[in-house]
Design a protein around this motif. Structure first.
Motif, mmCIF file in Angstrom:
data_model
loop_
_atom_site.group_PDB
_atom_site.id
_atom_site.type_symbol
_atom_site.label_atom_id
_atom_site.label_comp_id
_atom_site.label_asym_id
_atom_site.label_seq_id
_atom_site.Cartn_x
_atom_site.Cartn_y
_atom_site.Cartn_z
ATOM 1 N N PRO A 96 0.795 -1.356 -0.150
ATOM 2 C CA PRO A 96 -0.342 0.158 -0.206
ATOM 3 C C PRO A 96 0.710 1.338 -0.242
ATOM 4 O O PRO A 96 0.360 2.171 0.024
ATOM 5 C CB PRO A 96 -1.272 -0.320 0.935
ATOM 6 N N ASP A 97 1.907 0.860 0.670
ATOM 7 C CA ASP A 97 2.513 1.959 0.202
ATOM 8 C C ASP A 97 3.400 2.745 -1.176
ATOM 9 O O ASP A 97 3.937 3.882 -1.091
ATOM 10 C CB ASP A 97 4.195 2.255 1.835
ATOM 11 N N VAL A 98 3.285 1.929 -2.187
ATOM 12 C CA VAL A 98 3.914 1.622 -3.488
ATOM 13 C C VAL A 98 3.036 2.786 -3.829
ATOM 14 O O VAL A 98 1.969 2.206 -4.575
ATOM 15 C CB VAL A 98 4.432 0.753 -3.151
ATOM 16 N N GLU A 99 3.284 3.849 -4.549
ATOM 17 C CA GLU A 99 1.995 4.794 -5.203
ATOM 18 C C GLU A 99 2.277 4.302 -6.426
ATOM 19 O O GLU A 99 0.857 4.569 -7.257
ATOM 20 C CB GLU A 99 2.928 5.944 -4.534
ATOM 21 N N ARG A 100 3.791 4.406 -6.865
ATOM 22 C CA ARG A 100 3.553 4.425 -8.522
ATOM 23 C C ARG A 100 5.094 3.204 -8.748
ATOM 24 O O ARG A 100 6.552 4.225 -7.567
ATOM 25 C CB ARG A 100 3.459 5.804 -9.474
ATOM 26 N N LEU A 101 4.944 2.393 -9.964
ATOM 27 C CA LEU A 101 6.388 1.855 -10.001
ATOM 28 C C LEU A 101 6.374 2.070 -11.798
ATOM 29 O O LEU A 101 5.565 2.620 -12.276
ATOM 30 C CB LEU A 101 6.391 0.640 -10.667
ATOM 31 N N TYR A 102 7.999 3.106 -11.841
ATOM 32 C CA TYR A 102 8.273 3.151 -12.947
ATOM 33 C C TYR A 102 9.219 1.500 -13.392
ATOM 34 O O TYR A 102 10.071 2.179 -12.830
ATOM 35 C CB TYR A 102 8.713 4.916 -13.213
ATOM 36 N N LEU A 103 8.696 1.641 -15.065
ATOM 37 C CA LEU A 103 9.206 0.351 -15.751
ATOM 38 C C LEU A 103 9.891 0.574 -16.553
ATOM 39 O O LEU A 103 9.564 1.269 -17.344
ATOM 40 C CB LEU A 103 8.253 -1.137 -15.377
ATOM 41 N N MET A 104 11.896 0.431 -16.803
ATOM 42 C CA MET A 104 12.083 0.535 -17.881
ATOM 43 C C MET A 104 12.680 -1.152 -18.414
ATOM 44 O O MET A 104 12.576 -2.039 -17.657
ATOM 45 C CB MET A 104 13.806 0.936 -18.149
ATOM 46 N N SER A 105 11.927 -1.172 -19.865
ATOM 47 C CA SER A 105 11.757 -2.549 -20.176
ATOM 48 C C SER A 105 12.258 -1.682 -21.706
ATOM 49 O O SER A 105 11.936 -1.263 -22.672
ATOM 50 C CB SER A 105 9.992 -2.983 -20.441
ATOM 51 N N ARG A 106 12.882 -3.229 -22.689
ATOM 52 C CA ARG A 106 13.972 -3.277 -24.309
ATOM 53 C C ARG A 106 12.613 -3.734 -24.912
ATOM 54 O O ARG A 106 12.048 -4.409 -24.757
ATOM 55 C CB ARG A 106 14.896 -4.290 -24.190
ATOM 56 N N ALA A 107 12.379 -2.841 -25.634
ATOM 57 C CA ALA A 107 10.997 -2.252 -26.458
ATOM 58 C C ALA A 107 10.476 -1.798 -27.582
ATOM 59 O O ALA A 107 11.880 -0.718 -27.695
ATOM 60 C CB ALA A 107 9.124 -2.703 -25.790
ATOM 61 N N SER A 108 10.790 -1.648 -28.569
ATOM 62 C CA SER A 108 10.845 -0.702 -29.615
ATOM 63 C C SER A 108 9.738 0.508 -29.421
ATOM 64 O O SER A 108 10.082 1.377 -30.409
ATOM 65 C CB SER A 108 9.783 -1.806 -30.732
ATOM 66 N N ASP A 109 8.030 0.111 -28.662
ATOM 67 C CA ASP A 109 7.647 1.386 -28.286
ATOM 68 C C ASP A 109 7.151 0.960 -27.259
ATOM 69 O O ASP A 109 7.508 -0.186 -26.049
ATOM 70 C CB ASP A 109 6.794 1.476 -29.693
ATOM 71 N N ARG A 110 6.037 1.946 -26.760
ATOM 72 C CA ARG A 110 5.645 1.633 -25.259
ATOM 73 C C ARG A 110 5.151 0.540 -25.498
ATOM 74 O O ARG A 110 4.210 -0.735 -24.107
ATOM 75 C CB ARG A 110 4.454 2.614 -24.660
ATOM 76 N N ASP A 111 3.832 0.744 -26.330
ATOM 77 C CA ASP A 111 2.641 -1.150 -26.831
ATOM 78 C C ASP A 111 3.089 -2.133 -26.637
ATOM 79 O O ASP A 111 3.083 -3.041 -25.432
ATOM 80 C CB ASP A 111 2.384 -0.765 -27.896
ATOM 81 N N ARG A 167 2.896 -5.170 -22.993
ATOM 82 C CA ARG A 167 2.812 -6.595 -23.748
ATOM 83 C C ARG A 167 4.103 -7.230 -22.472
ATOM 84 O O ARG A 167 3.410 -8.279 -22.366
ATOM 85 C CB ARG A 167 2.200 -6.171 -24.782
ATOM 86 N N LYS A 168 5.080 -7.250 -23.182
ATOM 87 C CA LYS A 168 5.761 -7.747 -22.575
ATOM 88 C C LYS A 168 5.868 -8.162 -20.796
ATOM 89 O O LYS A 168 5.634 -8.782 -20.156
ATOM 90 C CB LYS A 168 7.667 -7.323 -22.717
ATOM 91 N N LEU A 169 5.602 -6.664 -20.367
ATOM 92 C CA LEU A 169 5.322 -6.748 -18.471
ATOM 93 C C LEU A 169 4.369 -7.211 -18.322
ATOM 94 O O LEU A 169 4.166 -8.343 -16.838
ATOM 95 C CB LEU A 169 5.404 -5.234 -18.595
ATOM 96 N N LEU A 170 3.148 -7.445 -19.002
ATOM 97 C CA LEU A 170 1.756 -7.617 -18.449
ATOM 98 C C LEU A 170 2.312 -9.804 -18.921
ATOM 99 O O LEU A 170 1.454 -10.171 -17.927
ATOM 100 C CB LEU A 170 0.438 -7.413 -19.443
ATOM 101 N N ALA A 171 2.110 -10.171 -20.238
ATOM 102 C CA ALA A 171 2.969 -11.432 -20.039
ATOM 103 C C ALA A 171 3.910 -11.734 -18.840
ATOM 104 O O ALA A 171 4.131 -13.192 -17.899
ATOM 105 C CB ALA A 171 3.310 -11.232 -21.156
ATOM 106 N N ALA A 172 4.502 -10.969 -18.235
ATOM 107 C CA ALA A 172 5.488 -11.389 -17.232
ATOM 108 C C ALA A 172 4.672 -11.849 -15.730
ATOM 109 O O ALA A 172 4.994 -12.811 -15.321
ATOM 110 C CB ALA A 172 6.728 -10.789 -17.377
ATOM 111 N N LEU A 173 4.089 -10.674 -15.531
ATOM 112 C CA LEU A 173 3.228 -10.239 -14.816
ATOM 113 C C LEU A 173 1.635 -11.807 -14.483
ATOM 114 O O LEU A 173 1.823 -11.845 -12.774
ATOM 115 C CB LEU A 173 2.411 -8.855 -14.008
#
Length: 64
Positions: A26-41, A45-51
């Motif tokens: 509950p104390d984490v307001e926002r996560l900023y994640l860096m991912s190797r990808a050609s664009d944000r979409d 998709r890669k992050l959601l698949a991993a989660l």
């Protein structure tokens, strides 16, 4: 006190576990994640698949 966290490696097995645990806090307001990808979409998709290894990521999508 709320926290904003920047994390790399969130699409790997261990990284997605760390992201999953941070999203549950509950104390984490926002996560900023860096991912190797050609664009944000593609990165999203890669992050959601991993989660999905740990739970349904839609539960915490507003924190990402």
């Amino acid at each position: 006190m709320s926290h904003n966290i920047f994390l790399t490696g969130g699409t790997g097995y261990l990284g997605s576990y760390v992201v999953a645990r941070l999203l549950e806090r509950p104390d984490v307001e926002r996560l900023y994640l860096m991912s190797r990808a050609s664009d944000r979409d593609e990165g999203t998709r890669k992050l959601l698949a991993a989660l999905q290894l740990h739970y349904q990521p839609e539960e915490f999508f507003d924190k990402l």
